[in-house]
Design an enzyme around this catalytic site. Structure first.
Site, mmCIF file in Angstrom:
data_model
loop_
_atom_site.group_PDB
_atom_site.id
_atom_site.type_symbol
_atom_site.label_atom_id
_atom_site.label_comp_id
_atom_site.label_asym_id
_atom_site.label_seq_id
_atom_site.Cartn_x
_atom_site.Cartn_y
_atom_site.Cartn_z
ATOM 1 N N CYS A 271 0.812 -1.221 0.000
ATOM 2 C CA CYS A 271 0.000 0.000 0.000
ATOM 3 C C CYS A 271 0.845 1.270 0.000
ATOM 4 C CB CYS A 271 -0.963 -0.007 1.175
ATOM 5 S SG CYS A 271 -2.262 -1.238 0.958
ATOM 6 N N ASP A 298 9.987 -0.353 5.629
ATOM 7 C CA ASP A 298 9.035 -1.437 5.933
ATOM 8 C C ASP A 298 8.805 -1.674 7.421
ATOM 9 O OD1 ASP A 298 7.313 -3.437 4.686
ATOM 10 O OD2 ASP A 298 8.634 -4.947 5.552
HETATM 11 P P1 GTP Z 1 5.276 -4.016 0.933
HETATM 12 O O1 GTP Z 1 6.720 -4.053 0.532
HETATM 13 O O2 GTP Z 1 4.508 -5.179 0.455
HETATM 14 O O3 GTP Z 1 5.088 -3.786 2.392
HETATM 15 O O4 GTP Z 1 4.604 -2.780 0.094
HETATM 16 P P2 GTP Z 1 4.735 -1.218 0.331
HETATM 17 O O5 GTP Z 1 3.801 -0.775 1.393
HETATM 18 O O6 GTP Z 1 6.155 -0.836 0.471
HETATM 19 O O7 GTP Z 1 4.159 -0.660 -1.057
HETATM 20 P P3 GTP Z 1 4.924 -0.044 -2.320
HETATM 21 O O8 GTP Z 1 5.520 1.277 -2.007
HETATM 22 O O9 GTP Z 1 5.810 -1.072 -2.888
HETATM 23 O O10 GTP Z 1 3.681 0.213 -3.284
HETATM 24 C C1 GTP Z 1 2.793 -0.825 -3.641
HETATM 25 C C2 GTP Z 1 1.999 -0.413 -4.836
HETATM 26 O O11 GTP Z 1 1.187 0.725 -4.525
HETATM 27 C C3 GTP Z 1 2.876 -0.032 -6.016
HETATM 28 O O12 GTP Z 1 2.563 -0.842 -7.119
HETATM 29 C C4 GTP Z 1 2.566 1.408 -6.310
HETATM 30 O O13 GTP Z 1 2.351 1.595 -7.686
HETATM 31 C C5 GTP Z 1 1.295 1.716 -5.532
HETATM 32 N N1 GTP Z 1 1.430 3.046 -4.906
HETATM 33 C C6 GTP Z 1 2.380 3.457 -4.052
HETATM 34 N N2 GTP Z 1 2.216 4.746 -3.691
HETATM 35 C C7 GTP Z 1 1.123 5.172 -4.358
HETATM 36 C C8 GTP Z 1 0.424 6.430 -4.418
HETATM 37 O O14 GTP Z 1 0.779 7.428 -3.783
HETATM 38 N N3 GTP Z 1 -0.679 6.469 -5.207
HETATM 39 C C9 GTP Z 1 -1.106 5.384 -5.923
HETATM 40 N N4 GTP Z 1 -2.193 5.524 -6.672
HETATM 41 N N5 GTP Z 1 -0.475 4.207 -5.896
HETATM 42 C C10 GTP Z 1 0.620 4.084 -5.124
HETATM 43 C C1 SPV Z 2 4.991 -7.379 3.047
HETATM 44 O O1 SPV Z 2 4.240 -8.235 2.572
HETATM 45 O O2 SPV Z 2 4.627 -6.543 3.890
HETATM 46 C C2 SPV Z 2 6.385 -7.307 2.547
HETATM 47 C C3 SPV Z 2 6.876 -8.426 1.738
HETATM 48 O O3 SPV Z 2 7.110 -6.381 2.874
HETATM 49 S S1 SPV Z 2 7.345 -9.775 2.725
HETATM 50 O O4 SPV Z 2 8.727 -9.585 3.144
HETATM 51 O O5 SPV Z 2 7.229 -10.977 1.880
HETATM 52 O O6 SPV Z 2 6.502 -9.857 3.879
HETATM 53 MN MN MN Z 3 5.915 -4.768 4.039
#
Ligand code: GTP
Ligand code: SPV
Ligand code: MN
Length: 609
Positions: A271, A298
């Site tokens: 997210c 994270d």
């Molecule tokens: P984990 O590593 O699984 O914990 O994910 P994370 O919370 O670090 O999410 P990450 O930043 O990798 O973003 C996940 C997805 O959300 C990506 O595919 C982005 O394209 C989308 N995303 C991130 N920030 C935004 C935003 O501000 N707006 C929108 N519309 N999408 C977003």
């Molecule tokens: C998450 O799912 O929140 C991640 C990827 O950052 S993992 O390390 O697989 O949990």
């Molecule tokens: Mn994560």
């Protein structure tokens, strides 16, 4: 035993021998983090087709890995908290009686290292000099896990030395040394045959032990990450008076604000944490002297510092970031982070250039294979070439906006905490909660759509309190209480709590808010609030920004759309109240009174009942 002279005798040596008896490897190697040994592992992994070496000129020291197609995300249904009682694990975790779980795990993993190497990885989460660091040893038969842990955790001779210094009593009374407890975390990982039906990720908080079988993927297998640094650490935090959170940590520098202000933000998996933590600012902001500093993307460990404030440190050494859709507009800093010394997992292989590709990068390659290694071309294929949960594993020191405070053993002092979920309606772009208790209430009520980070359907709205639903190692209602207790200790020094939603959609199902680097505009308002530069507008759920206090200069969004991002639909909120009520009912009698009161207050404010 192979190079185990470091642990000639004592508790650790005995434990390793016990596990050896169970798993029956051909040989044992102690992972010491040395360059020589690490490059040997990489060569070995290439030989065994675990890694593909990529173009050294374009992607120095980078590799491609493909997982078993049945093993591409965390599996919550197979993740267990094996605490003494079901009540300890609480209503949101899968609980398994520790003895029964162990006997199943022993059964599955017994002799599974036959003709394989047993790698012993002594590792440290957090800065080794910090008194808050947590040490562990992961035993694995997967070279991919070894190489990923070398990036995600601290693995070096200092860790081995510190582990040896740890004097303690750890009874190895049972046959396989699985009983008792230790001040370092015992992590056992066995790939077995990555059979999804026999996949189990088990946590034993009372034994400070993790046992994971039949998955080699991310959070299921890199046991220092979600398993130790969140699930077990959350239990330690409860006992020791601190918090282990699924949060990014970042610093914001801006003109007119003294120094750098640090914040934490908690969004569920997939997210936006990585994107937010290293956001690249629009030109009008950089020109005016704004800067973003990434401390972590994270996990945050939050403690009360000597000055009575809340301090956050990132226990990780690397980023395990999403590849799919990461591009030079949304997150150029992630692209730079993953340009060298990186392992890419489940992305497209550009065979002509011997590089990697995913949706979002420049023109797709002509001669390519998809994440499963099958021939793939963007023109002729209906499906994406990369897996939606494809990832890069890169040292955090590669991040171009890494904070100078990343290494600070004390961490950084936090001025604000943000909660946010993926909501297509209801939740406004941003609001401020009235105080810590109200903030905790909003954290407990967080709901978000599921993403590819976890197995199962995506886009399903579910309760994910504090973004910790899959990561809290004990009863979530007691965890709410722990948050309240922390707030009481912090008193006046408590950070302010905000809520954001970057994912509200319009009638055409498009995101209304441009997001990514433009999220600085939200942070700007938060800092304005912290410095009392602007007033908030009272609403039933908290303080909303006056529309004129969100800078939309050079932003392609109409005032009307901004208004729609900030509106409170009481009818929808009425339904939300029912959800919170039902959720609290489900969580049972441990839900703190103070939060139930908050719910009652909100009910009384919302007119339609
Ligand atoms: P984990 O590593 O699984 O914990 O994910 P994370 O919370 O670090 O999410 P990450 O930043 O990798 O973003 C996940 C997805 O959300 C990506 O595919 C982005 O394209 C989308 N995303 C991130 N920030 C935004 C935003 O501000 N707006 C929108 N519309 N999408 C977003
Ligand atoms: C998450 O799912 O929140 C991640 C990827 O950052 S993992 O390390 O697989 O949990
Ligand atoms: Mn994560």
């Amino acid at each position: 035993m192979h190079n185990l002279q470091e642990f000639q005798s004592g508790v650790i040596y005995n434990w390793i021998n016990c596990i050896k008896k169970l798993l029956n490897p051909q040989d044992i190697i102690l992972v010491d983090g040395s360059e020589n040994q690490t490059s040997g592992f990489k060569e070995e992994a290439i030989k065994k087709n675990i890694l593909i070496k990529l173009n050294e000129d374009l992607l120095p020291n980078c590799y491609l890995h493909r997982s078993n197609p049945n093993d591409v995300a965390r599996v919550e249904s197979k993740t267990f908290i094996c605490s003494d009682t079901k009540q300890d694990a609480g209503p949101t975790n899968n609980w398994w009686n520790p003895k029964e779980a162990l006997s199943k795990l022993i059964n599955i993993s017994k002799n599974s290292y036959k003709n394989r190497i047993m790698y012993i990885i002594p590792f440290c989460m957090g800065q080794i000099e910090s008194k808050f660091a947590k040490l562990g040893i992961e035993i694995t038969d997967s070279l991919y896990v070894v190489l990923s842990m070398l990036t995600m955790a601290k693995v070096n001779k200092k860790v081995i030395k510190k582990l040896k210094e740890l004097e303690e009593i750890h009874e190895n009374s049972d046959e396989f040394g699985l009983s008792g407890t230790a001040s370092w975390t015992r992590c056992i990982h066995a790939s077995c045959n990555t059979d999804p039906d026999n996949r189990y990720i088990c946590h034993f908080p009372q034994n400070n032990m993790i046992f994971s079988v039949n998955s080699n993927y991310g959070g299921n297998a890199l046991l220092g990450k979600k398993c130790l640094a969140l699930r077990l650490a959350s239990v330690m935090g409860k006992n020791e008076g601190w918090l282990a959170e699924h949060m990014l940590i970042m610093g914001i520098q801006r003109p007119g604000t003294q120094g750098i202000k640090y914040i934490c933000a908690s969004f569920p998996s997939g997210c936006g944490k990585t994107n937010f933590a290293m956001m690249a600012l629009p030109e009008i902001y950089t020109k005016n002297g704004y800067k973003i500093w990434c401390v972590g993307d994270d996990i945050a460990w939050l403690r009360i510092g000597k000055n009575g404030g809340l301090w956050a440190a990132n226990p990780e050494n690397g980023c395990f970031g999403v590849c799919a859709d990461t591009d030079k507009i949304t997150n150029p800093n992630a692209l730079v982070t993953a340009r060298e010394n990186t392992i890419f997992t489940n992305v497209v292989h550009d065979k002509t250039r011997n590089t990697v590709w995913w949706t979002g990068l420049d023109a797709p390659p002509d001669d390519a294979t998809d994440w499963q290694g099958l021939p793939w071309s963007a023109k002729n294929s209906q499906t994406r070439g990369e897996h939606p949960n494809s990832r890069f594993t890169a040292p955090i020191t590669n991040c171009p906006c890494l904070s100078a405070e990343y290494n600070n053993p004390e961490g950084v002092q936090i001025s604000a905490i943000i909660f946010g979920g993926k909501r297509s309606e209801l939740m406004p772009l941003i609001f401020q909660t009235s105080d810590w208790i109200h903030g905790v209430f909003m954290g407990s009520a967080l709901r978000s759509e599921t993403t590819p980070a976890t197995d199962g359907k995506t886009g399903i709205l579910r309760n994910d309190p504090f973004s910790m639903l899959p990561f809290c190692g004990y009863n979530i209602a007691d965890y709410f209480q722990h948050w309240l207790d922390m707030g009481r200790t912090l008193g006046e020094k408590a950070p302010k709590i905000f809520n954001i939603n970057l994912f509200k959609r319009d009638k055409n199902n498009e995101f209304i808010w441009p997001g990514f680097g433009e999220n600085i505009r939200i942070l700007d308002w938060i800092l304005d609030r912290l410095e009392s530069k602007v007033d908030g507008k009272k609403s039933v759920i908290g303080l909303l920004p006056d529309i004129n206090n969100i800078n939309i200069q050079e932003l392609n969004i109409s005032k009307k759309n901004l208004e729609s991002l900030l509106e409170i639909d009481e009818k929808l909120w009425n339904q939300e109240l029912n959800n919170i009520q039902n959720y609290y009912n489900k969580l049972g009698e441990n839900v703190p009174e103070e939060l139930i009161n908050q719910l009652e207050i909100l009910k009384s404010k919302i007119k339609i009942n």
